[in-house]
Design a protein around this motif. Sequence first.
Motif, mmCIF file in Angstrom:
data_model
loop_
_atom_site.group_PDB
_atom_site.id
_atom_site.type_symbol
_atom_site.label_atom_id
_atom_site.label_comp_id
_atom_site.label_asym_id
_atom_site.label_seq_id
_atom_site.Cartn_x
_atom_site.Cartn_y
_atom_site.Cartn_z
ATOM 1 N N UNK A 71 0.852 -1.191 0.000
ATOM 2 C CA UNK A 71 0.000 0.000 0.000
ATOM 3 C C UNK A 71 0.886 1.239 0.000
ATOM 4 N N UNK A 72 0.255 2.394 -0.268
ATOM 5 C CA UNK A 72 1.016 3.641 -0.201
ATOM 6 C C UNK A 72 0.196 4.722 0.501
ATOM 7 N N UNK A 73 0.933 5.675 1.039
ATOM 8 C CA UNK A 73 0.345 6.789 1.773
ATOM 9 C C UNK A 73 0.575 8.053 0.949
ATOM 10 N N UNK A 74 -0.489 8.768 0.632
ATOM 11 C CA UNK A 74 -0.350 9.992 -0.167
ATOM 12 C C UNK A 74 0.364 11.112 0.597
ATOM 13 N N UNK A 80 4.403 0.362 2.035
ATOM 14 C CA UNK A 80 4.655 -0.686 3.014
ATOM 15 C C UNK A 80 3.952 -1.970 2.604
ATOM 16 N N UNK A 81 4.457 -3.072 3.154
ATOM 17 C CA UNK A 81 3.827 -4.378 2.967
ATOM 18 C C UNK A 81 2.609 -4.433 3.873
ATOM 19 N N UNK A 82 1.476 -4.793 3.312
ATOM 20 C CA UNK A 82 0.238 -4.817 4.093
ATOM 21 C C UNK A 82 0.160 -6.013 5.033
ATOM 22 N N UNK A 83 0.709 -7.152 4.596
ATOM 23 C CA UNK A 83 0.616 -8.368 5.394
ATOM 24 C C UNK A 83 -0.811 -8.873 5.474
ATOM 25 N N UNK A 84 -0.986 -9.936 6.260
ATOM 26 C CA UNK A 84 -2.311 -10.514 6.502
ATOM 27 C C UNK A 84 -2.491 -10.726 7.983
ATOM 28 N N UNK A 89 -3.042 1.172 7.557
ATOM 29 C CA UNK A 89 -2.673 2.495 8.076
ATOM 30 C C UNK A 89 -1.165 2.649 7.923
ATOM 31 N N UNK A 90 -0.751 3.823 7.497
ATOM 32 C CA UNK A 90 0.663 4.097 7.254
ATOM 33 C C UNK A 90 1.470 3.901 8.542
ATOM 34 N N UNK A 97 -4.294 4.225 4.181
ATOM 35 C CA UNK A 97 -3.669 3.963 2.882
ATOM 36 C C UNK A 97 -4.430 4.717 1.796
ATOM 37 N N UNK A 98 -3.684 5.335 0.900
ATOM 38 C CA UNK A 98 -4.304 6.034 -0.226
ATOM 39 C C UNK A 98 -4.711 5.036 -1.309
ATOM 40 N N UNK A 99 -4.090 3.879 -1.291
ATOM 41 C CA UNK A 99 -4.428 2.864 -2.273
ATOM 42 C C UNK A 99 -3.503 1.678 -2.170
#
Length: 125
Positions: A71-74, A80-84, A89-90, A97-99
Amino acid sequence: MHEMSIALAVVDQIGDAARSGGHEAVETVVLRVGELAGVVPDALRFCFELACEDTVLAGAVLLTEPVPGRAHCAPCAREWATGLPPHLCCPACEGPAAGLLSGRELEIAEVRWAPGRRAAAHEEA
């Protein structure tokens, strides 16, 4: 189990490609599967084997290539890796996350056709 509908769709698409390309058999199918796609690779392999029966893909091996979620933060431009379960959240600024950059993929990455003779209709072309 939606893995069966996915397996049937993959077999359908590759079967169509085999017919149009004059291929008689498939050795291996490689699927890119994002960790956020909601697909269980072992269940997909099981369903794939069943879906391949009595088709040009009978006996083909399904390999899955995992794609990690990112994901990325605008505001702070961090990735960052989102994981499971996914952390959306950044980690730097705690903003949402922006997307997603990756992790939702479900695509046919490669088909390895079995060596040998092509179908007669395509030999003359």
